[in-house]
Design an enzyme around this catalytic site. Structure first.
Site, PDB file in Angstrom:
ATOM      1  N   GLY A  16       0.793  -1.223   0.000  1.00 45.12           N
ATOM      2  CA  GLY A  16       0.000   0.000   0.000  1.00 45.12           C
ATOM      3  C   GLY A  16       0.828   1.277   0.000  1.00 45.12           C
ATOM      4  O   GLY A  16       1.824   1.400  -0.715  1.00 45.12           O
ATOM      5  N   SER A 151      -5.300  11.026   8.382  1.00 49.23           N
ATOM      6  CA  SER A 151      -6.354  10.691   7.425  1.00 49.23           C
ATOM      7  C   SER A 151      -7.366  11.824   7.372  1.00 49.23           C
ATOM      8  O   SER A 151      -7.543  12.568   8.348  1.00 49.23           O
ATOM      9  CB  SER A 151      -7.062   9.397   7.843  1.00 49.23           C
ATOM     10  OG  SER A 151      -8.258   9.197   7.112  1.00 49.23           O
ATOM     11  N   TYR A 163     -11.119   4.844  14.442  1.00 45.85           N
ATOM     12  CA  TYR A 163     -10.135   5.299  13.460  1.00 45.85           C
ATOM     13  C   TYR A 163     -10.009   6.816  13.460  1.00 45.85           C
ATOM     14  O   TYR A 163      -8.900   7.370  13.444  1.00 45.85           O
ATOM     15  CB  TYR A 163     -10.546   4.797  12.075  1.00 45.85           C
ATOM     16  CG  TYR A 163      -9.545   5.024  10.981  1.00 45.85           C
ATOM     17  CD1 TYR A 163      -8.426   4.204  10.847  1.00 45.85           C
ATOM     18  CD2 TYR A 163      -9.719   6.046  10.046  1.00 45.85           C
ATOM     19  CE1 TYR A 163      -7.512   4.390   9.819  1.00 45.85           C
ATOM     20  CE2 TYR A 163      -8.812   6.248   9.023  1.00 45.85           C
ATOM     21  CZ  TYR A 163      -7.711   5.414   8.913  1.00 45.85           C
ATOM     22  OH  TYR A 163      -6.804   5.611   7.896  1.00 45.85           O
ATOM     23  N   ILE A 196      -7.491   6.837  -1.277  1.00 43.98           N
ATOM     24  CA  ILE A 196      -6.345   6.530  -2.127  1.00 43.98           C
ATOM     25  C   ILE A 196      -6.501   5.134  -2.729  1.00 43.98           C
ATOM     26  O   ILE A 196      -6.980   4.206  -2.067  1.00 43.98           O
ATOM     27  CB  ILE A 196      -5.030   6.603  -1.326  1.00 43.98           C
ATOM     28  CG1 ILE A 196      -4.947   7.942  -0.565  1.00 43.98           C
ATOM     29  CG2 ILE A 196      -3.825   6.431  -2.248  1.00 43.98           C
ATOM     30  CD1 ILE A 196      -4.998   9.179  -1.432  1.00 43.98           C
ATOM     31  N   ALA A 197      -6.073   4.975  -3.957  1.00 39.78           N
ATOM     32  CA  ALA A 197      -6.246   3.719  -4.694  1.00 39.78           C
ATOM     33  C   ALA A 197      -5.225   2.664  -4.276  1.00 39.78           C
ATOM     34  O   ALA A 197      -4.366   2.252  -5.062  1.00 39.78           O
ATOM     35  CB  ALA A 197      -6.165   3.983  -6.194  1.00 39.78           C
TER      36      ALA A 197
END
Length: 253
Positions: A16, A151, A163, A196-197
């Site tokens: 990732g 994030s 999170y 994000i991909a």
């Protein structure tokens, strides 16, 4: 800071965003110390770093375990003889609503276990790795950089009580450390990515991905390399410290 010849630790470096960061920095001549729990994925990243023209070692570490983190950072300094940058990237999700109810009856709650697992990795892990990196940098007299990955969810996101709280805490630690560690020449920074991909996101159902993408003003997901580029910017800009860079395609949750 020059990227070339710097020793960079990346947690969650097996895949990732962590892998993208490792490859980007390796292409600029950085040496990588990669922390993760998946040995196979770590070896793949090491091989990719070598293809990019640099060197890397990996360390199997649970970032939420104090003794393991202390040992790993001591070993990294022994192996490389230096420590210039830490990228606190390791993270997990255990999403769920705080409380689920139907017709006035509570049908579910976020478990303490799911809360604690996310806190252990995403907040305590950042604390432990940041603390040990700072300690080693001070011992070495290294004017280093600690970069924490937050994030967009730090502002609060439905289904992510654990999170969101952890990622908000990551930014708070970034600001605090900038104030505390500047006397040693150590800078800090944070990056708050949007969607994000990564492989994890790509595994989502197509209809979910389509809905997410439609909500991003730029009408696409971010690329891992774009986050890696942001990390590189923080490294290279010697007047950047104590701030967070939003990289989210203009999305606001």
């Amino acid at each position: 800071m020059q990227v070339k010849d710097s020793v960079v630790v990346v947690t969650g470096g097996g895949q990732g965003l962590g892998r993208a960061m490792a490859i980007e920095l390796a292409s600029q001549g950085a040496k990588l110390a990669l922390l993760d729990l998946n040995e196979e994925k770590l070896q793949e990243t090491v091989d990719l770093v070598k293809e990019a023209g640099s060197e890397a070692r990996y360390y199997l570490v649970n970032v939420s375990e104090e003794a393991a983190v202390e040992t790993a950072f001591e070993k990294i300094v022994q192996d490389f003889g230096a420590l210039d940058v830490l990228v606190n990237n390791a993270g997990i999700t255990r999403d769920g609503l705080l409380v689920k109810a139907k017709n006035g009856e509570v049908t579910g709650k976020m478990s303490l276990s799911n809360w604690q697992q996310v806190m252990d990795v995403n907040l305590t892990g950042v604390f432990l790795c940041g603390r040990e990196a700072a300690a080693q940098m001070i011992k070495l007299g290294s004017k280093g950089v600690i970069i924490n990955i937050s994030s967009i969810s730090r502002a609060g996101n439905m289904g992510q009580t654990n999170y969101a709280a952890a990622k908000a805490g990551v930014v708070a630690m970034t600001v605090t450390w900038a104030k505390e560690l500047s006397r040693y020449g150590i800078r800090t920074g944070a990056v708050a990515p949007g969607f994000i991909a990564t492989d994890m996101v790509a595994a989502m159902p197509e209809e979910v991905l389509a809905k997410i993408t439609a909500g991003v003003p730029l009408k696409r997901l971010g690329e891992p390399g774009e986050i890696a580029h942001t990390v590189r910017y923080i490294m290279e800009n010697d007047y950047f410290s104590g701030s967070v860079v939003e990289c989210n395609g203009a999305l606001r949750i």
